[in-house]
Design a protein around this motif. Structure first.
Motif, PDB file in Angstrom:
ATOM      1  N   PHE A 298      51.125  22.239  88.239  1.00 34.09           N
ATOM      2  CA  PHE A 298      49.984  21.923  87.516  1.00 34.09           C
ATOM      3  C   PHE A 298      49.572  20.311  87.491  1.00 34.09           C
ATOM      4  O   PHE A 298      48.501  19.860  87.598  1.00 34.09           O
ATOM      5  CB  PHE A 298      49.963  22.451  86.411  1.00 34.09           C
ATOM      6  CG  PHE A 298      48.633  22.505  85.262  1.00 34.09           C
ATOM      7  CD1 PHE A 298      47.652  23.343  85.506  1.00 34.09           C
ATOM      8  CD2 PHE A 298      48.590  21.322  84.435  1.00 34.09           C
ATOM      9  CE1 PHE A 298      46.610  23.451  84.827  1.00 34.09           C
ATOM     10  CE2 PHE A 298      47.339  21.500  83.836  1.00 34.09           C
ATOM     11  CZ  PHE A 298      46.375  22.432  83.882  1.00 34.09           C
ATOM     12  N   ARG A 299      50.639  19.631  87.011  1.00 31.14           N
ATOM     13  CA  ARG A 299      50.264  18.172  86.897  1.00 31.14           C
ATOM     14  C   ARG A 299      49.866  17.344  88.015  1.00 31.14           C
ATOM     15  O   ARG A 299      49.113  16.486  88.026  1.00 31.14           O
ATOM     16  CB  ARG A 299      51.785  17.562  86.081  1.00 31.14           C
ATOM     17  CG  ARG A 299      51.898  18.012  84.836  1.00 31.14           C
ATOM     18  CD  ARG A 299      53.250  17.472  84.303  1.00 31.14           C
ATOM     19  NE  ARG A 299      53.239  17.529  82.740  1.00 31.14           N
ATOM     20  CZ  ARG A 299      54.769  17.500  82.367  1.00 31.14           C
ATOM     21  NH1 ARG A 299      55.633  17.231  83.195  1.00 31.14           N
ATOM     22  NH2 ARG A 299      54.738  17.503  80.986  1.00 31.14           N
ATOM     23  N   SER A 300      50.497  17.855  89.091  1.00 31.53           N
ATOM     24  CA  SER A 300      50.232  17.010  90.416  1.00 31.53           C
ATOM     25  C   SER A 300      48.801  17.490  91.070  1.00 31.53           C
ATOM     26  O   SER A 300      48.711  17.029  91.977  1.00 31.53           O
ATOM     27  CB  SER A 300      51.495  17.391  91.350  1.00 31.53           C
ATOM     28  OG  SER A 300      51.743  18.689  91.745  1.00 31.53           O
ATOM     29  N   ASP A 301      48.324  18.624  90.584  1.00 30.67           N
ATOM     30  CA  ASP A 301      47.127  19.030  91.172  1.00 30.67           C
ATOM     31  C   ASP A 301      45.922  18.096  90.727  1.00 30.67           C
ATOM     32  O   ASP A 301      45.707  17.939  89.349  1.00 30.67           O
ATOM     33  CB  ASP A 301      46.682  20.373  90.726  1.00 30.67           C
ATOM     34  CG  ASP A 301      45.602  21.050  91.614  1.00 30.67           C
ATOM     35  OD1 ASP A 301      44.552  20.449  91.721  1.00 30.67           O
ATOM     36  OD2 ASP A 301      45.745  22.391  91.832  1.00 30.67           O
ATOM     37  N   SER A 302      45.312  17.347  91.410  1.00 27.16           N
ATOM     38  CA  SER A 302      44.245  16.436  91.113  1.00 27.16           C
ATOM     39  C   SER A 302      42.997  17.172  90.365  1.00 27.16           C
ATOM     40  O   SER A 302      42.256  16.544  89.568  1.00 27.16           O
ATOM     41  CB  SER A 302      43.768  15.684  92.314  1.00 27.16           C
ATOM     42  OG  SER A 302      43.047  16.537  93.210  1.00 27.16           O
ATOM     43  N   ASN A 303      43.014  18.357  90.451  1.00 21.79           N
ATOM     44  CA  ASN A 303      41.882  19.061  89.818  1.00 21.79           C
ATOM     45  C   ASN A 303      42.042  19.094  88.240  1.00 21.79           C
ATOM     46  O   ASN A 303      41.091  19.346  87.438  1.00 21.79           O
ATOM     47  CB  ASN A 303      41.761  20.615  90.409  1.00 21.79           C
ATOM     48  CG  ASN A 303      41.086  20.506  92.006  1.00 21.79           C
ATOM     49  OD1 ASN A 303      40.276  19.966  92.119  1.00 21.79           O
ATOM     50  ND2 ASN A 303      42.182  21.319  92.583  1.00 21.79           N
ATOM     51  N   PHE A 304      43.213  19.097  87.995  1.00 27.58           N
ATOM     52  CA  PHE A 304      43.785  19.187  86.509  1.00 27.58           C
ATOM     53  C   PHE A 304      44.209  17.779  85.846  1.00 27.58           C
ATOM     54  O   PHE A 304      44.325  17.778  84.634  1.00 27.58           O
ATOM     55  CB  PHE A 304      44.863  20.159  86.367  1.00 27.58           C
ATOM     56  CG  PHE A 304      44.416  21.544  87.036  1.00 27.58           C
ATOM     57  CD1 PHE A 304      43.276  22.594  86.234  1.00 27.58           C
ATOM     58  CD2 PHE A 304      44.868  22.038  88.026  1.00 27.58           C
ATOM     59  CE1 PHE A 304      42.993  23.559  86.777  1.00 27.58           C
ATOM     60  CE2 PHE A 304      44.636  23.416  88.635  1.00 27.58           C
ATOM     61  CZ  PHE A 304      43.741  24.007  87.758  1.00 27.58           C
ATOM     62  N   LYS A 305      44.376  16.979  86.822  1.00 26.51           N
ATOM     63  CA  LYS A 305      44.939  15.660  86.144  1.00 26.51           C
ATOM     64  C   LYS A 305      44.009  14.943  84.855  1.00 26.51           C
ATOM     65  O   LYS A 305      44.678  14.792  83.940  1.00 26.51           O
ATOM     66  CB  LYS A 305      44.698  14.567  87.207  1.00 26.51           C
ATOM     67  CG  LYS A 305      45.583  13.232  86.932  1.00 26.51           C
ATOM     68  CD  LYS A 305      45.582  12.392  88.055  1.00 26.51           C
ATOM     69  CE  LYS A 305      46.213  10.934  87.754  1.00 26.51           C
ATOM     70  NZ  LYS A 305      46.411  10.180  88.684  1.00 26.51           N
ATOM     71  N   GLU A 306      42.779  15.169  84.858  1.00 20.01           N
ATOM     72  CA  GLU A 306      42.174  14.427  83.684  1.00 20.01           C
ATOM     73  C   GLU A 306      41.863  15.657  82.602  1.00 20.01           C
ATOM     74  O   GLU A 306      41.413  15.265  81.383  1.00 20.01           O
ATOM     75  CB  GLU A 306      40.514  14.157  84.278  1.00 20.01           C
ATOM     76  CG  GLU A 306      40.705  13.002  85.160  1.00 20.01           C
ATOM     77  CD  GLU A 306      41.491  11.752  84.628  1.00 20.01           C
ATOM     78  OE1 GLU A 306      41.323  11.464  83.566  1.00 20.01           O
ATOM     79  OE2 GLU A 306      42.187  11.109  85.636  1.00 20.01           O
ATOM     80  N   LEU A 307      42.178  16.985  82.992  1.00 21.32           N
ATOM     81  CA  LEU A 307      41.653  18.035  81.899  1.00 21.32           C
ATOM     82  C   LEU A 307      43.021  18.091  80.958  1.00 21.32           C
ATOM     83  O   LEU A 307      43.063  18.783  79.854  1.00 21.32           O
ATOM     84  CB  LEU A 307      41.421  19.328  82.628  1.00 21.32           C
ATOM     85  CG  LEU A 307      40.208  19.190  83.373  1.00 21.32           C
ATOM     86  CD1 LEU A 307      40.032  20.565  84.109  1.00 21.32           C
ATOM     87  CD2 LEU A 307      38.901  18.872  82.566  1.00 21.32           C
ATOM     88  N   SER A 308      44.117  17.776  81.415  1.00 22.34           N
ATOM     89  CA  SER A 308      45.375  17.969  80.719  1.00 22.34           C
ATOM     90  C   SER A 308      46.259  16.815  80.871  1.00 22.34           C
ATOM     91  O   SER A 308      46.882  16.501  82.053  1.00 22.34           O
ATOM     92  CB  SER A 308      45.881  19.369  80.878  1.00 22.34           C
ATOM     93  OG  SER A 308      47.220  19.420  80.066  1.00 22.34           O
TER      94      SER A 308
END
Length: 243
Positions: free
Chosen positions: A149-159
């Motif tokens: 999850f953390r390494s997914d660029s889609n979620f980097k800014e969201l969490s």
């Protein structure tokens, strides 16, 4: 910002619908979340709360498994102090964490042009029966999913840290002491705990929220006593670490 302002807080369906609506409007994030939420049995929450004042809260880890399913894994925290300066050091601690035995598809969010109030009505009337026991996941699996999850660029800014936290004991703005989770768990008819993903756009940067909803024996989201539409203490939402 003092810890009492970060505390788990009670909200109503109207506010919850706003968070879900924000997620729908933000296609850049919503498009990568394939489930709107999930459901847990109540028992583990009750067990944790039953340990008294040492029960600090519930850590919720954002997970992305090998099939790209997005869900949360939960574990209790005891004698835990939420220190924003050391959140980067926080990791899943339990040997086994719990994952939802029921994931909810995005049908509740379907419709590109939801009329005002429609999403709130769907939340209030949402029903999906469940009798399955909670699932357990090994610590190493959860760590791997959180890293995904953390390494997914889609979620980097969201969490910022790959988790969000529900604190139990805190204070309201008027200074009164509250046990937020304890109060949530003793609501009339509650048998399950349901969560939905939401998006908070009132911060410096948008952040994922989790919204906890009490659910009755039939799998229906519980309404306020007397069906009072202005009730603001039925649901709860978590504080996203670091704004």
């Amino acid at each position: 910002m003092p810890i009492e302002e970060k505390a788990t807080k009670p909200i109503g369906y109207e506010k919850a619908a706003i968070y879900l609506s924000n997620l729908i409007k933000s296609e850049s994030s919503f498009g990568f979340i394939n489930y709107s939420g999930g459901t847990f049995n109540l028992r583990k929450f009750k067990d944790w709360d039953g340990q008294g004042i040492v029960f600090s809260g519930i850590m919720c880890w954002f997970c992305k498994d090998d099939r790209s399913n997005i869900f949360i894994a939960i574990e209790p925290r005891f004698n835990f102090e939420y220190d924003e300066n050391s959140l980067h050091k926080v990791k899943p601690e339990s040997e086994y964490l719990f994952i939802p035995p029921q994931l909810l598809d995005k049908s509740i969010l379907a419709g590109s042009n939801l009329q005002e109030g429609e999403l709130e009505r769907r939340l209030r009337g949402f029903r999906k029966p469940m009798v399955k026991p909670n699932k357990k996941a090994k610590n190493r699996d959860v760590v791997s999913w959180v890293n995904n999850f953390r390494s997914d660029s889609n979620f980097k800014e969201l969490s910022s840290y790959g988790f969000t936290y529900f604190i139990n004991n805190g204070k309201t703005k008027d200074g009164s002491e509250r046990s937020f989770i304890s109060e949530f768990l003793i609501q009339n008819q509650i048998q399950f705990v349901r969560y939905f993903f939401g998006l908070d756009t009132d911060l410096k940067t948008d952040k994922l929220r989790l919204i906890l909803v009490p659910v009755d024996f039939s799998g229906k989201n519980i309404e306020p006593a007397g069906n009072r539409l202005d009730n603001e203490s039925l649901l709860q939402y978590s504080w996203p670490p670091s704004t």
